[in-house]
Design an enzyme around this catalytic site. Sequence first.
Site, PDB file in Angstrom:
ATOM      1  N   TYR A  32      -1.514  -7.713 -11.359  1.00  0.00           N
ATOM      2  CA  TYR A  32      -0.447  -7.664 -10.365  1.00  0.00           C
ATOM      3  C   TYR A  32       0.789  -8.419 -10.859  1.00  0.00           C
ATOM      4  O   TYR A  32       1.884  -7.881 -10.938  1.00  0.00           O
ATOM      5  CB  TYR A  32      -0.885  -8.330  -9.045  1.00  0.00           C
ATOM      6  CG  TYR A  32      -1.956  -7.606  -8.269  1.00  0.00           C
ATOM      7  CD1 TYR A  32      -3.292  -7.661  -8.661  1.00  0.00           C
ATOM      8  CD2 TYR A  32      -1.657  -6.886  -7.122  1.00  0.00           C
ATOM      9  CE1 TYR A  32      -4.292  -7.025  -7.928  1.00  0.00           C
ATOM     10  CE2 TYR A  32      -2.653  -6.246  -6.375  1.00  0.00           C
ATOM     11  CZ  TYR A  32      -3.959  -6.320  -6.791  1.00  0.00           C
ATOM     12  OH  TYR A  32      -4.939  -5.696  -6.066  1.00  0.00           O
TER      13      TYR A  32
ATOM     14  N   GLU B 162       0.840  -1.210   0.000  1.00  0.00           N
ATOM     15  CA  GLU B 162       0.000   0.000   0.000  1.00  0.00           C
ATOM     16  C   GLU B 162       0.870   1.252   0.000  1.00  0.00           C
ATOM     17  O   GLU B 162       0.527   2.250  -0.629  1.00  0.00           O
ATOM     18  CB  GLU B 162      -0.970  -0.012   1.187  1.00  0.00           C
ATOM     19  CG  GLU B 162      -1.846  -1.280   1.302  1.00  0.00           C
ATOM     20  CD  GLU B 162      -2.495  -1.743   0.006  1.00  0.00           C
ATOM     21  OE1 GLU B 162      -2.693  -0.907  -0.905  1.00  0.00           O
ATOM     22  OE2 GLU B 162      -2.781  -2.952  -0.124  1.00  0.00           O
TER      23      GLU B 162
HETATM   24  N1  BES Z   1      -5.915  -1.337  -4.478  1.00  0.00           N
HETATM   25  C1  BES Z   1      -5.832  -2.678  -4.027  1.00  0.00           C
HETATM   26  C2  BES Z   1      -7.140  -3.211  -3.518  1.00  0.00           C
HETATM   27  C3  BES Z   1      -8.271  -3.125  -4.519  1.00  0.00           C
HETATM   28  C4  BES Z   1      -8.082  -3.495  -5.832  1.00  0.00           C
HETATM   29  C5  BES Z   1      -9.504  -2.687  -4.113  1.00  0.00           C
HETATM   30  C6  BES Z   1      -9.130  -3.399  -6.737  1.00  0.00           C
HETATM   31  C7  BES Z   1     -10.543  -2.586  -5.016  1.00  0.00           C
HETATM   32  C8  BES Z   1     -10.354  -2.947  -6.333  1.00  0.00           C
HETATM   33  C9  BES Z   1      -4.758  -2.860  -2.946  1.00  0.00           C
HETATM   34  O1  BES Z   1      -3.629  -2.093  -3.173  1.00  0.00           O
HETATM   35  C10 BES Z   1      -4.299  -4.304  -2.990  1.00  0.00           C
HETATM   36  O2  BES Z   1      -3.806  -4.706  -3.995  1.00  0.00           O
HETATM   37  N2  BES Z   1      -4.487  -5.031  -1.894  1.00  0.00           N
HETATM   38  C11 BES Z   1      -4.068  -6.414  -1.782  1.00  0.00           C
HETATM   39  C12 BES Z   1      -2.860  -6.485  -0.881  1.00  0.00           C
HETATM   40  C13 BES Z   1      -1.648  -7.009  -1.417  1.00  0.00           C
HETATM   41  C14 BES Z   1      -1.427  -7.362  -2.806  1.00  0.00           C
HETATM   42  C15 BES Z   1      -0.476  -7.079  -0.523  1.00  0.00           C
HETATM   43  C16 BES Z   1      -5.185  -7.203  -1.118  1.00  0.00           C
HETATM   44  O3  BES Z   1      -6.169  -6.595  -0.675  1.00  0.00           O
HETATM   45  O4  BES Z   1      -5.105  -8.415  -1.062  1.00  0.00           O
HETATM   46 ZN    ZN Z   2      -2.496  -2.696  -4.858  1.00  0.00          ZN
END
Ligand code: BES
Ligand code: ZN
Length: 612
Positions: A394, A307
């Site tokens: 990702y 984050e």
């Molecule tokens: N921005 C994302 C979460 C998100 C993505 C919310 C798409 C809504 C729509 C956040 O940065 C994220 O990727 N969180 C991951 C954590 C991680 C990869 C360490 C999660 O929530 O699992």
């Molecule tokens: Zn993210």
Amino acid sequence: MATVDPHSFTESTHPATAHIALTLYFDFPSSTIHAAALFTLQTPHSGPFFLDTRSLTIHSALHPDTATAIPFSLSTATSDPIKGTLLTLTLSNHSSFLLTFSTSPSSSALQWLLPPQTFNKTHPFVYTQCQAIHARSIFPSHDTPARRIRYSAILNIPSDLSAVMAASHVTRRPPRDDDAPALASLNLNWCSQDRVVEEFVMDQPVPPYLFAFAVGQLGNREVGPRTRVYSEEGSALLDSAAKEFEGTEEMIREGEKLFGEYDWERFDLLVLPPSFPYGGMENPKMVFLTPTVIKGDGSGAQVVAHELAHSWTGNLITNKTNEHFWLNEGFTTYAERRIVEAVQGEKRATLNVGIGWRGLNEDIERFKDNLEFTKLKNNQQGIDPDDVYSQVPYEKGFQFLLRIERQVGRSAFDEFLKKYIAKFKFQSIDTDTFLYFLKENIPGIENQIDLVLWTEGTGIPPDAYEPESGVYTSIVSLANEAANGRMPREEEVADWHGQEWELYLDNLPKSIESSQIVSLDSRHKLAESKDYEVKVSFLQRAILCGCKDYYEEVEKTLKTVGRMKYLRPLYTALVKGNEEDKVFAKRVFSESRECYHPIAQSVVESIFSKHM
Ligand code: BES
Ligand code: ZN
């Protein structure tokens, strides 16, 4: 006429919003926010002007100086299941207007928790999750990352609660009569004794999906010069969170060394109730986190690193639309691993690459009948971004950047990244803009890497990097040996953390028997692990083997956490099972639905509709 984003009604020819001044009155008993929003446009506009809304009631649209009415219509009859409801104002050379409106208790961005659903059980709680396209269910907006806004907000809340926002806190003070003239006709108890006002400003332009607040009985602890951790007051969580995140400042410094100055002043952390649907959300100045990342072993730092990395990649440079989401998450995954490598060492970072590689392959498999979503740049016309959320942006995004790094060498790539961030900060860009910049700065790169295959092709390109982490390979081969009945010996797992177990469990062969699952658990207590990654990986395996001993634990888990990373595999494993499993899944969902965030509710519903 053309829209700028398949997920928004925003017209490319309509002026952008320079600023929104929000006044929000929180009515907990009715789970409603009554609000006013003063919009300032970048240039005056005449004729129809479009805004995104979802489940909002619009009371009035006025010229702010003369209070004359501005004609408006809400096309509820033609609401779009994904985009929501178009609000059309008819402007006459206006550069500002004032809207009054109320949210609905079913607003898709908001979760309203009753006191029994909170940790202390004494006070209510409400929080937002606006990404991908939910800001429109709180206030009308050009809800597309292509349009950035600045805002200020006045929150009127019960005086025994406090508020945090992804913005700078200005003051907490008694409410004043002249705070909210626009809301007078709603007869709110604005100035009542038991209310207080919290004021915030966001001076940096941000995409609407980064709008965020939480209101509840909050406490905090200082963990660094620019970091406090917040959560429900009095909860033991606050102390364990402060401990878990004590290394945050070191990570910010590493981030600054790699990517340039930290531009957001504060980096506070908010630990939410267990129903928070994600692991973390990069709300600027105030990252939102699930309590499940606090495991007492510092591993929560990886989510914070992720984050934090968004502070540069995503929040400074944003994808123009969700069709270019990899520009946010791929860059962030790359940046996260560089930060993790700097603070926790190469071994940990490489293990994460291995876990990511596995996740990527699983999701490529999941999309085998829908190859569009195995592309970095993809077409999301008529697609809900929450439905196609996956590891592809990702991990394939990460792989693409790693491919470039391997081609040009790390120091040249580091320099390129710094330049890229400096050049595009506070902008929203698309894949072509990135590629153009890449070719301009690394001449000839298109002859060395097939950039079109990487960004527009399906699946995983042949020159992707299959990780060779020693730990990774040894765990995977140990897992494979379970097919011959060999289970890991004590000394082999002695120094395993959650990630190692997760990797082991995820790699167990499909043929493994129920009795092996039971014996694994009786030796290593996996079903009761405090680490939800381990627990859920284990329970998922147990369901897939039809091992009924663990269904009580599955039910308990589905009723205590709302993080979609856990709900998805557990519900999916159940609905793919036999009739009894399906009935079980339906009952548990009907009993826990109310405790999930609306986004998680719809994701579980779509799992049901796909498989039943
Ligand atoms: N921005 C994302 C979460 C998100 C993505 C919310 C798409 C809504 C729509 C956040 O940065 C994220 O990727 N969180 C991951 C954590 C991680 C990869 C360490 C999660 O929530 O699992
Ligand atoms: Zn993210």
